[in-house]
Design an enzyme around this catalytic site. Structure first.
Site, PDB file in Angstrom:
ATOM      1  N   LYS A   1       0.860  -1.200   0.000  1.00  0.00           N
ATOM      2  CA  LYS A   1       0.000   0.000   0.000  1.00  0.00           C
ATOM      3  C   LYS A   1       0.887   1.238   0.000  1.00  0.00           C
ATOM      4  O   LYS A   1       1.849   1.321   0.754  1.00  0.00           O
ATOM      5  CB  LYS A   1      -0.852  -0.022   1.271  1.00  0.00           C
ATOM      6  CG  LYS A   1      -1.635   1.245   1.552  1.00  0.00           C
ATOM      7  CD  LYS A   1      -1.596   1.612   3.049  1.00  0.00           C
ATOM      8  CE  LYS A   1      -0.199   1.944   3.503  1.00  0.00           C
ATOM      9  NZ  LYS A   1      -0.084   2.442   4.879  1.00  0.00           N
TER      10      LYS A   1
ATOM     11  N   SER B   1      -0.262  -5.457   7.402  1.00  0.00           N
ATOM     12  CA  SER B   1      -1.710  -5.311   7.203  1.00  0.00           C
ATOM     13  C   SER B   1      -2.145  -6.027   5.928  1.00  0.00           C
ATOM     14  O   SER B   1      -3.212  -6.653   5.885  1.00  0.00           O
ATOM     15  CB  SER B   1      -2.081  -3.829   7.085  1.00  0.00           C
ATOM     16  OG  SER B   1      -1.650  -3.125   8.210  1.00  0.00           O
TER      17      SER B   1
ATOM     18  N   ASP C   1      -4.988  -0.323   9.061  1.00  0.00           N
ATOM     19  CA  ASP C   1      -4.806  -0.393   7.606  1.00  0.00           C
ATOM     20  C   ASP C   1      -5.371  -1.675   6.988  1.00  0.00           C
ATOM     21  O   ASP C   1      -5.347  -1.834   5.772  1.00  0.00           O
ATOM     22  CB  ASP C   1      -3.306  -0.344   7.256  1.00  0.00           C
ATOM     23  CG  ASP C   1      -2.786   1.082   7.221  1.00  0.00           C
ATOM     24  OD1 ASP C   1      -3.601   2.023   7.260  1.00  0.00           O
ATOM     25  OD2 ASP C   1      -1.548   1.238   7.154  1.00  0.00           O
TER      26      ASP C   1
HETATM   27  O1  C5P Z   1      -3.625   0.005  13.859  1.00  0.00           O
HETATM   28  P1  C5P Z   1      -2.162  -0.284  13.818  1.00  0.00           P
HETATM   29  O2  C5P Z   1      -1.767  -1.371  14.777  1.00  0.00           O
HETATM   30  O3  C5P Z   1      -1.640  -0.515  12.467  1.00  0.00           O
HETATM   31  O4  C5P Z   1      -1.478   1.057  14.310  1.00  0.00           O
HETATM   32  C1  C5P Z   1      -0.213   1.072  14.928  1.00  0.00           C
HETATM   33  C2  C5P Z   1      -0.081   2.314  15.770  1.00  0.00           C
HETATM   34  O5  C5P Z   1      -0.013   3.456  14.932  1.00  0.00           O
HETATM   35  C3  C5P Z   1      -1.226   2.578  16.714  1.00  0.00           C
HETATM   36  O6  C5P Z   1      -1.044   1.924  17.936  1.00  0.00           O
HETATM   37  C4  C5P Z   1      -1.142   4.092  16.887  1.00  0.00           C
HETATM   38  O7  C5P Z   1      -0.122   4.425  17.807  1.00  0.00           O
HETATM   39  C5  C5P Z   1      -0.675   4.555  15.519  1.00  0.00           C
HETATM   40  N1  C5P Z   1      -1.795   4.963  14.662  1.00  0.00           N
HETATM   41  C6  C5P Z   1      -2.438   6.169  14.897  1.00  0.00           C
HETATM   42  N2  C5P Z   1      -3.466   6.556  14.093  1.00  0.00           N
HETATM   43  C7  C5P Z   1      -3.861   5.780  13.067  1.00  0.00           C
HETATM   44  C8  C5P Z   1      -3.223   4.562  12.797  1.00  0.00           C
HETATM   45  C9  C5P Z   1      -2.182   4.179  13.616  1.00  0.00           C
HETATM   46  O8  C5P Z   1      -2.085   6.903  15.820  1.00  0.00           O
HETATM   47  N3  C5P Z   1      -4.865   6.190  12.299  1.00  0.00           N
END
Ligand code: C5P
Length: 286
Positions: A16, A106, A139
């Site tokens: 992505k 993801s 994601d």
């Molecule tokens: O959702 P994911 O585990 O991929 O996200 C990893 C980290 O990235 C989250 O714990 C958060 O700290 C940050 N994040 C965020 N805002 C988002 C996506 C991710 O702050 N929209």
């Protein structure tokens, strides 16, 4: 006569790219609200599965080293999230650098959801799969679609984006992993406004439209990883480059070129100068 071997199913997990990424707010739980145009490229991981008594995961490919194949792997988490689970022998070919801003983990989780839904013949609609995916990572829902999409919310509010014009694309990663939470934590200053992105036209028109946008994570990612501005400068200096930008929280950056041949020429030019970087010419996934 021998029984026929069980069929091995295959799913692509395309990388992505965030063509732009505006951080437009922050929720009380710390997650950031985004406005981002995600697009997918042919460069990617590959997941295969064959029916088996137990659930197992093997990992091969150039970036297999250091990646756990245990319960904490997003592929295994995806399998666990499908509660009606049976056995499957999964193999992940890890072609993408890990923790690199192009959604590798993801995309792997999304591929696992799609693949196991097929293998186990689960009656799961797209929105149900997306809701399950969101529990695995912000994601994952967009990676389930793997086509141009505007992401809002924390990444779960999705709307189809216009098709992108044919282009040459070059991915460059300095082989330095960056943890997404660290990059978001370092972001400071005012929030950006969301944009309204309309497609149409050729690469030149796409780049002109993207000129009014940016990746708001470039500043914090560059502070944490000084190789990021070096990669961006090298991409911008490469022959034929129309736009160079960070994807996601980095450290992978991408360059846009007129066509595949131009991206190949830039790849050769960059590899000549920086032998240690991961350099991968590619095109839009379709
Ligand atoms: O959702 P994911 O585990 O991929 O996200 C990893 C980290 O990235 C989250 O714990 C958060 O700290 C940050 N994040 C965020 N805002 C988002 C996506 C991710 O702050 N929209």
């Amino acid at each position: 006569m021998n029984a026929p071997a069980a069929a091995r199913l295959r799913e692509s997990a395309p990388a992505k790219l965030n063509l732009y990424l505006h951080v437009v707010g922050r929720r009380a739980d710390g997650y950031h609200e985004l406005d981002s145009l995600a697009a997918f490229v042919e460069a990617g991981d590959v997941l295969t599965a064959v029916a088996a008594d137990d659930l197992s995961l093997a990992i091969d490919g150039p970036f297999a080293a250091g990646l756990s194949a245990g319960a904490d792997n997003l592929v295994m988490k995806a399998a666990a999230a499908l509660r009606d689970r049976r056995g499957a022998a999964l193999t992940l070919t890890k072609n993408l650098p890990v923790a690199s801003g192009i959604g590798g983990g993801s995309a792997d989780a999304a591929a696992a959801l799609r693949l196991l839904r097929r293998l186990w013949r689960l009656d799961l609609a797209e929105d149900r799969l997306a809701a399950l995916g969101l529990t695995l990572g912000a994601d994952v829902p967009v990676c389930l679609r793997s086509r141009p999409t505007v992401m809002r919310g924390i990444g779960e509010v999705l709307s189809a984006a216009p098709d992108l014009p044919p282009a040459g694309i070059l991915l460059v990663n300095p082989r330095i992993p960056l943890a997404t939470p660290d990059v978001f934590r370092r972001r400071e200053g005012p929030f950006s406004a969301p944009v309204s992105f309309t497609g149409g036209g050729d690469v030149v028109a796409l780049v002109a439209a993207l000129a009014a946008t940016r990746n708001d994570l470039e500043t914090p990612a560059s502070a944490l990883c000084p190789a990021v501005p070096r990669v961006l400068a090298a991409l911008r200096a490469s022959p034929g480059c129309r736009l160079a930008r960070l994807s996601g929280s980095g450290a992978t950056c991408f360059g846009l070129y007129d066509d595949a041949a131009a991206a190949e020429r830039a790849a050769a030019w960059l590899t000549e100068r920086e032998r240690g970087w991961w350099v991968r010419p590619t095109r839009w996934f379709s």
